[in-house]
Design a protein around this motif. Structure first.
Motif, PDB file in Angstrom:
ATOM      1  N   ASP A  52     -13.478  -2.782   7.593  1.00 48.58           N
ATOM      2  CA  ASP A  52     -13.393  -1.419   7.074  1.00 48.58           C
ATOM      3  C   ASP A  52     -14.060  -0.595   7.910  1.00 48.58           C
ATOM      4  OD1 ASP A  52     -16.088  -1.645   6.216  1.00 48.58           O
ATOM      5  OD2 ASP A  52     -15.491  -2.188   4.133  1.00 48.58           O
ATOM      6  N   SER A  53     -14.707  -0.908   9.050  1.00 52.12           N
ATOM      7  CA  SER A  53     -15.022   0.412   9.681  1.00 52.12           C
ATOM      8  C   SER A  53     -14.234   0.864  10.762  1.00 52.12           C
ATOM      9  CB  SER A  53     -16.330  -0.164  10.557  1.00 52.12           C
ATOM     10  OG  SER A  53     -16.053  -1.217  11.469  1.00 52.12           O
ATOM     11  N   LEU A  54     -13.107   0.036  11.021  1.00 53.84           N
ATOM     12  CA  LEU A  54     -11.794   0.583  11.743  1.00 53.84           C
ATOM     13  C   LEU A  54     -10.716   1.357  10.848  1.00 53.84           C
ATOM     14  CD1 LEU A  54     -11.305  -2.999  13.522  1.00 53.84           C
ATOM     15  CD2 LEU A  54     -12.609  -0.558  14.360  1.00 53.84           C
ATOM     16  N   TYR A  55      -9.858   1.978  11.492  1.00 55.11           N
ATOM     17  CA  TYR A  55      -9.082   2.894  11.002  1.00 55.11           C
ATOM     18  C   TYR A  55      -7.815   2.114  10.622  1.00 55.11           C
ATOM     19  CZ  TYR A  55      -5.468   6.588  10.430  1.00 55.11           C
ATOM     20  OH  TYR A  55      -4.635   7.532   9.877  1.00 55.11           O
ATOM     21  N   LYS A 105     -10.279  -0.816   3.577  1.00 57.71           N
ATOM     22  CA  LYS A 105     -10.892  -1.054   2.225  1.00 57.71           C
ATOM     23  C   LYS A 105      -9.970  -1.363   1.227  1.00 57.71           C
ATOM     24  CE  LYS A 105     -15.119   2.084   3.293  1.00 57.71           C
ATOM     25  NZ  LYS A 105     -15.808   3.186   2.516  1.00 57.71           N
ATOM     26  N   SER A 106      -8.682  -0.798   1.096  1.00 59.50           N
ATOM     27  CA  SER A 106      -7.839  -1.442   0.232  1.00 59.50           C
ATOM     28  C   SER A 106      -7.389  -2.850   0.445  1.00 59.50           C
ATOM     29  CB  SER A 106      -6.422  -0.267   0.223  1.00 59.50           C
ATOM     30  OG  SER A 106      -6.973   0.983  -0.103  1.00 59.50           O
ATOM     31  N   ASN A 112      -9.215   8.472  -2.186  1.00 58.60           N
ATOM     32  CA  ASN A 112      -8.717   7.761  -1.002  1.00 58.60           C
ATOM     33  C   ASN A 112      -9.624   6.751  -0.493  1.00 58.60           C
ATOM     34  OD1 ASN A 112      -7.817   7.703   2.199  1.00 58.60           O
ATOM     35  ND2 ASN A 112      -6.124   7.768   1.120  1.00 58.60           N
ATOM     36  N   GLN A 113      -9.295   5.345  -0.076  1.00 56.56           N
ATOM     37  CA  GLN A 113     -10.057   4.667   0.637  1.00 56.56           C
ATOM     38  C   GLN A 113      -9.722   3.915   1.800  1.00 56.56           C
ATOM     39  OE1 GLN A 113     -12.761   3.109  -1.441  1.00 56.56           O
ATOM     40  NE2 GLN A 113     -12.207   4.660  -2.808  1.00 56.56           N
ATOM     41  N   GLY A 114      -8.397   4.331   2.249  1.00 56.10           N
ATOM     42  CA  GLY A 114      -8.068   3.978   3.549  1.00 56.10           C
ATOM     43  C   GLY A 114      -7.435   2.618   3.594  1.00 56.10           C
ATOM     44  N   LEU A 140       0.744  -1.082  -0.059  1.00 55.17           N
ATOM     45  CA  LEU A 140       0.038  -0.105  -0.094  1.00 55.17           C
ATOM     46  C   LEU A 140       0.833   1.244  -0.108  1.00 55.17           C
ATOM     47  CD1 LEU A 140      -2.704  -0.959   2.584  1.00 55.17           C
ATOM     48  CD2 LEU A 140      -2.879  -1.154   0.034  1.00 55.17           C
ATOM     49  N   VAL A 141       0.458   2.042  -1.042  1.00 54.72           N
ATOM     50  CA  VAL A 141       1.483   3.451  -1.330  1.00 54.72           C
ATOM     51  C   VAL A 141       0.459   4.651  -0.699  1.00 54.72           C
ATOM     52  CG1 VAL A 141       2.748   4.737  -2.739  1.00 54.72           C
ATOM     53  CG2 VAL A 141       2.682   2.210  -2.975  1.00 54.72           C
ATOM     54  N   TYR A 142       1.037   5.570   0.077  1.00 50.64           N
ATOM     55  CA  TYR A 142       0.502   6.519   0.110  1.00 50.64           C
ATOM     56  C   TYR A 142       1.377   7.803   0.699  1.00 50.64           C
ATOM     57  CZ  TYR A 142      -2.783  10.583   1.618  1.00 50.64           C
ATOM     58  OH  TYR A 142      -3.453  11.777   1.829  1.00 50.64           O
ATOM     59  N   ASN A 143       1.772   8.483  -0.322  1.00 53.85           N
ATOM     60  CA  ASN A 143       2.815   9.580  -0.098  1.00 53.85           C
ATOM     61  C   ASN A 143       4.184   9.171   0.474  1.00 53.85           C
ATOM     62  OD1 ASN A 143       0.897  11.397  -1.039  1.00 53.85           O
ATOM     63  ND2 ASN A 143       0.350  12.137   1.012  1.00 53.85           N
TER      64      ASN A 143
END
Length: 306
Positions: A187-190, A79-80, A74-76, A14-17
């Motif tokens: 996917d309700s959790l962070y 979810k991803s 952005n899906q988080g 997973l890539v985010y910045n």
């Protein structure tokens, strides 16, 4: 095992910045020289203007066989991960994002899995903590956790996991079918890992490997460094899901209140909603008091003093 016998392993990234770190993570997968890999990479709508280009260039230059998915929104994390689970073809799966795998990590874990029965859902290793420059700043996560927790368990670990998450996602390989059996990622959790470990450990065995299997990168862009309140709220919510008997309640209730009170110090209204959920599950008078106090914006210092 002969070459033809190595089972397919799905590696996900997973890539985010995190473009400047993700290339090193990808290189650590290649360095394992494992014979049968499906690699799924997802950019979760990075905003830095560079991460996608960095990953695309690396794939192109190395002629690397993978599936690179670019989210337009952005899906988080969770979810991803469910998207990845739906695409997973491997018998086993593991993730590495801006962290690193040790050079024999994949082979070591698959050997352990293949020597175990199908009631084993997780193989997990110790990890080291590294900084932005790959310098090791903590040799052993197991040793650090063990200072307060005691010996790291193996086998049936559910009640021990309720006390503390002693398993780092960086050091974990999972049986794909077991994850599907427990319903995937919530996917309700962070964040995903502690809740998944708990759901899996209710039904399956976990096997520990004491050698270093990965390197967790601690830096100022890390989710864990920048979102303390969200992490504590997610921790409280996931523990509420696991109050299934007297023993689990006795183990977790203090932790649930600890996370929730920390949130109260920063945002009483946000904490009030959480304390209402705690009350609905536990019927705790203390939770009811904090719910009312938070709704009325009573300062935390006043509640502690009185």
């Amino acid at each position: 095992m002969q070459d033809k016998d190595w089972p397919l392993v799905t590696v996900f990234t997973l890539v985010y910045n995190t473009g400047k770190y993700v290339v090193q993570a990808l290189e650590s997968v290649r360095a394992n020289k494992y014979l049968s890999i499906q690699h799924i990479i997802i950019d979760d709508c990075s905003t830095d203007g560079a991460s996608v280009q960095i990953v695309e260039q690396w794939i192109r230059e190395n002629k690397y066989d993978c599936e690179f998915i670019k989210h337009e929104k952005n899906q988080g994390i969770c979810k991803s991960l469910n998207e990845i689970l739906a695409l997973t073809k491997g018998k086993y799966m593991l993730g590495v994002s801006d962290d690193l795998l040790s050079n024999t990590r994949i082979t070591d874990h698959i050997k352990m899995f293949e020597a175990s029965d199908e009631n084993t859902a997780i193989v997990f290793s110790d990890i080291s903590i590294i900084d932005r420059g790959n310098k090791v700043v903590q040799d052993s996560y197991f040793v650090e956790v063990g200072k307060d927790f005691g010996p790291i368990p193996t086998g049936n670990v559910y009640y021990e996991l309720l006390k503390k998450n002693f398993i780092s996602a960086v050091g974990v390989t999972m049986r794909s079918s077991s994850i599907r059996e427990v319903g995937g990622f919530d996917d309700s959790l962070y964040f995903e890992d502690w809740d998944l470990w708990l759901r899996l450990s209710k039904k399956y065995l976990f096997k520990r490997i004491d050698e270093i299997g990965g390197y967790y990168r601690k830096h100022d862009q890390s989710v864990w460094e920048n979102n303390s309140i969200k992490i504590q709220e997610s921790s409280a919510l996931l523990l509420l899901k696991h109050l299934s008997d007297k023993k689990s309640k006795a183990i977790t209730i203090n932790s649930i209140f600890h996370f929730s009170e920390n949130i109260y110090k920063h945002d009483s209204r946000q904490a009030s909603k959480l304390f209402l959920k705690i009350f609905q599950v536990t019927y705790s008078f203390k939770a009811l008091i904090f719910f009312i106090a938070g709704y009325c914006r009573v300062p935390y210092s006043y509640l502690v003093r009185n």
